[in-house]
Design an enzyme around this catalytic site. Structure first.
Site, PDB file in Angstrom:
ATOM      1  N   GLY A  50       0.865  -1.251   0.191  1.00 22.44           N
ATOM      2  CA  GLY A  50       0.067  -0.027   0.162  1.00 22.44           C
ATOM      3  C   GLY A  50       0.814   1.173   0.066  1.00 22.44           C
ATOM      4  O   GLY A  50       0.676   1.993  -0.690  1.00 22.44           O
ATOM      5  N   LEU A  69       3.817  -8.929 -16.675  1.00 19.03           N
ATOM      6  CA  LEU A  69       4.479 -10.340 -17.379  1.00 19.03           C
ATOM      7  C   LEU A  69       5.891 -10.185 -16.976  1.00 19.03           C
ATOM      8  O   LEU A  69       6.647 -10.540 -17.903  1.00 19.03           O
ATOM      9  CB  LEU A  69       4.148 -10.163 -18.725  1.00 19.03           C
ATOM     10  CG  LEU A  69       2.548 -10.370 -19.307  1.00 19.03           C
ATOM     11  CD1 LEU A  69       2.495  -9.840 -20.628  1.00 19.03           C
ATOM     12  CD2 LEU A  69       2.071 -11.723 -18.879  1.00 19.03           C
ATOM     13  N   GLY A 118       6.127  -4.485  -9.038  1.00 15.91           N
ATOM     14  CA  GLY A 118       4.685  -4.323  -9.113  1.00 15.91           C
ATOM     15  C   GLY A 118       3.900  -3.170  -8.629  1.00 15.91           C
ATOM     16  O   GLY A 118       2.844  -2.780  -9.176  1.00 15.91           O
ATOM     17  N   ASP A 119       4.701  -2.694  -7.463  1.00 14.40           N
ATOM     18  CA  ASP A 119       3.923  -1.433  -6.878  1.00 14.40           C
ATOM     19  C   ASP A 119       4.160  -0.121  -7.723  1.00 14.40           C
ATOM     20  O   ASP A 119       3.175   0.636  -7.594  1.00 14.40           O
ATOM     21  CB  ASP A 119       4.618  -1.323  -5.292  1.00 14.40           C
ATOM     22  CG  ASP A 119       4.123  -2.444  -4.491  1.00 14.40           C
ATOM     23  OD1 ASP A 119       3.134  -3.138  -4.769  1.00 14.40           O
ATOM     24  OD2 ASP A 119       5.027  -2.738  -3.626  1.00 14.40           O
TER      25      ASP A 119
HETATM   26  P1  ATP Z   1       7.246  -7.851  -7.809  1.00 13.57           P
HETATM   27  O1  ATP Z   1       8.350  -8.061  -7.994  1.00 13.57           O
HETATM   28  O2  ATP Z   1       7.059  -6.386  -7.306  1.00 13.57           O
HETATM   29  O3  ATP Z   1       6.330  -8.898  -7.114  1.00 13.57           O
HETATM   30  P2  ATP Z   1       5.132  -8.286  -9.747  1.00 13.57           P
HETATM   31  O4  ATP Z   1       5.511  -9.878  -9.766  1.00 13.57           O
HETATM   32  O5  ATP Z   1       4.037  -7.815  -8.893  1.00 13.57           O
HETATM   33  O6  ATP Z   1       6.431  -7.698  -9.112  1.00 13.57           O
HETATM   34  P3  ATP Z   1       6.009  -8.100 -12.534  1.00 13.57           P
HETATM   35  O7  ATP Z   1       5.203  -8.709 -13.378  1.00 13.57           O
HETATM   36  O8  ATP Z   1       7.060  -9.062 -12.019  1.00 13.57           O
HETATM   37  O9  ATP Z   1       5.044  -7.892 -11.015  1.00 13.57           O
HETATM   38  O10 ATP Z   1       6.624  -6.735 -12.813  1.00 13.57           O
HETATM   39  C1  ATP Z   1       5.890  -5.643 -12.893  1.00 13.57           C
HETATM   40  C2  ATP Z   1       6.287  -4.819 -13.971  1.00 13.57           C
HETATM   41  O11 ATP Z   1       7.848  -4.489 -13.642  1.00 13.57           O
HETATM   42  C3  ATP Z   1       6.544  -5.394 -15.401  1.00 13.57           C
HETATM   43  O12 ATP Z   1       5.161  -5.438 -16.032  1.00 13.57           O
HETATM   44  C4  ATP Z   1       7.666  -4.811 -15.974  1.00 13.57           C
HETATM   45  O13 ATP Z   1       7.191  -3.609 -16.687  1.00 13.57           O
HETATM   46  C5  ATP Z   1       8.532  -4.482 -15.019  1.00 13.57           C
HETATM   47  N1  ATP Z   1       9.521  -5.641 -14.775  1.00 13.57           N
HETATM   48  C6  ATP Z   1       9.742  -6.679 -14.083  1.00 13.57           C
HETATM   49  N2  ATP Z   1      10.872  -7.114 -14.237  1.00 13.57           N
HETATM   50  C7  ATP Z   1      11.295  -6.779 -15.225  1.00 13.57           C
HETATM   51  C8  ATP Z   1      12.568  -6.876 -15.822  1.00 13.57           C
HETATM   52  N3  ATP Z   1      13.300  -8.118 -15.528  1.00 13.57           N
HETATM   53  N4  ATP Z   1      13.036  -6.060 -16.922  1.00 13.57           N
HETATM   54  C9  ATP Z   1      12.311  -5.198 -17.141  1.00 13.57           C
HETATM   55  N5  ATP Z   1      11.001  -4.892 -16.687  1.00 13.57           N
HETATM   56  C10 ATP Z   1      10.695  -5.540 -15.660  1.00 13.57           C
HETATM   57  O1  RIB Z   2       5.589  -5.518  -3.273  1.00 13.12           O
HETATM   58  C1  RIB Z   2       6.855  -5.253  -2.270  1.00 13.12           C
HETATM   59  C2  RIB Z   2       6.244  -5.325  -0.958  1.00 13.12           C
HETATM   60  O2  RIB Z   2       5.708  -6.315  -0.437  1.00 13.12           O
HETATM   61  C3  RIB Z   2       7.673  -5.085   0.078  1.00 13.12           C
HETATM   62  O3  RIB Z   2       7.920  -3.576   0.210  1.00 13.12           O
HETATM   63  C4  RIB Z   2       7.139  -5.781   1.119  1.00 13.12           C
HETATM   64  O4  RIB Z   2       6.859  -4.778   2.351  1.00 13.12           O
HETATM   65  C5  RIB Z   2       5.883  -6.410   1.012  1.00 13.12           C
HETATM   66  O5  RIB Z   2       4.707  -5.785   1.363  1.00 13.12           O
END
Ligand code: ATP
Ligand code: RIB
Length: 303
Positions: free
Chosen positions: A41, A220, A250-251
């Site tokens: 958040g 993705l 993702g955030d």
């Molecule tokens: P998180 O690691 O915060 O959990 P997530 O799993 O929610 O991320 P992802 O789909 O992995 O989300 O990534 C979100 C966005 O980040 C992707 O849509 C892309 O724009 C960017 N991204 C993530 N990894 C990469 C990478 N290795 N290279 C370039 N862009 C990336």
């Molecule tokens: O999405 C990343 C976040 O997930 C980290 O900052 C951690 O606090 C967990 O909530």
């Protein structure tokens, strides 16, 4: 044009590791651990604030030093913290984060005060939600608070953006959701469909829309993202970068997507900005302390 985030506020304790420990294994990490600001958040609120729009957060922290630091950090990012409540008998949420040499992470969260966010806390923010363009949700607070937020937002015509993360949490009814923003794992958890050669993003997005959400922005990883706008799908590839730490990608995506939409950008343009912000964020360690600014993202897009 304001954005309201109802969500988690954590302190992140991060160790760089050569590989993730398996059950009963001890792994020696690289040097020190770092203490940084996190929580889905709070991270999304900071990313949204980078666009210059008013951003408010509703959440809970403990009456401890981590809670003080979290509030100070959010305030310095320009996020209104007047609806952060302090819980005397609970700690601020903590995330134990391990990051491997490829930038992948493994995260375990102790929710602490985040687990005490109630529908009444959300109701206390009704005026904020009613006046906002978008309300942003994730699943690190109790489902009852998420459900109440959706109800209030729907009542007042405020757009609802739900990041269904973490993937294992109980899910609200998707009928009141305007933008659902899963990653591949969350999309599979929701639909039972894994993305592979037979099942592309189109099938997953169609299935999620069938289940009630109006639109979907499916992330993705290093492949980029795919967003629906009514019945049109736009695939936006990610620029190739050297990933250092994907925590918070993702955030960053969600925060910039919300800001882009609130500024009136078409969905595909907002997703392009969001994808670029997220890609920049993976080139830097930590979650939100190195999120890019709005102008930096625009410059990266034309590079
Ligand atoms: P998180 O690691 O915060 O959990 P997530 O799993 O929610 O991320 P992802 O789909 O992995 O989300 O990534 C979100 C966005 O980040 C992707 O849509 C892309 O724009 C960017 N991204 C993530 N990894 C990469 C990478 N290795 N290279 C370039 N862009 C990336
Ligand atoms: O999405 C990343 C976040 O997930 C980290 O900052 C951690 O606090 C967990 O909530």
């Amino acid at each position: 044009m304001a954005i309201v985030v109802i969500g988690s506020i954590n302190t992140d304790l991060t160790i760089q590791v050569p590989h993730f420990a398996i059950a009963n294994e001890t792994v020696l990490g690289n040097g020190n651990f770092s203490t940084t600001q996190g929580g889905k958040g709070a991270n999304q609120a900071v990313a949204a604030a980078a666009g210059g729009l008013p951003v408010h957060i509703v959440g809970k922290v403990g009456r401890d030093a981590f809670g003080d630091a979290a509030i100070l950090d959010l305030q310095s990012a320009g996020v209104d913290c007047s609806h952060i409540f302090r819980e005397a008998d609970h700690s601020t949420g903590i995330a134990a984060i391990f990051v491997d040499p490829d930038g992948n992470n493994s995260i375990t969260v102790a929710p602490g005060a985040n687990a005490l966010v109630t529908p009444a806390d959300v109701q206390a923010a009704t005026a904020l939600i009613a006046d906002a363009r978008i309300v942003m949700l994730q699943l690190e607070i109790p489902l009852a608070a998420v459900t109440e937020t959706i109800r209030i937002a729907n009542l007042h015509g405020t757009l609802v953006m739900l990041d269904p993360a973490p993937a294992t949490m109980p899910m609200p009814d998707l009928d009141g959701v305007d933008y659902l923003t899963p990653n591949e794992i969350e999309a599979e958890a929701l639909t039972g469909i894994a993305i592979n050669d037979d099942n592309g993003p189109e099938r997953i997005i169609a299935e999620l829309r069938q289940r009630g959400t109006k639109q979907v922005a499916l992330t993705l990883g290093d492949s980029g993202c795919c967003i629906s706008s009514n019945d049109t799908l736009t695939f936006i590839p990610a620029k190739q970068v050297q990933a250092i730490d994907t925590t918070g990608a993702g955030d960053a995506f969600n925060g910039f997507l919300a800001t882009g939409l609130a500024k009136g950008l078409p969905a595909a343009e907002a997703a392009k900005t969001a994808g670029a912000a997220a890609t920049l964020s993976v080139t830097r360690a930590g979650a939100r302390e190195n999120f890019p600014g709005w102008d930096e993202v625009q410059a990266f897009l034309v590079r």
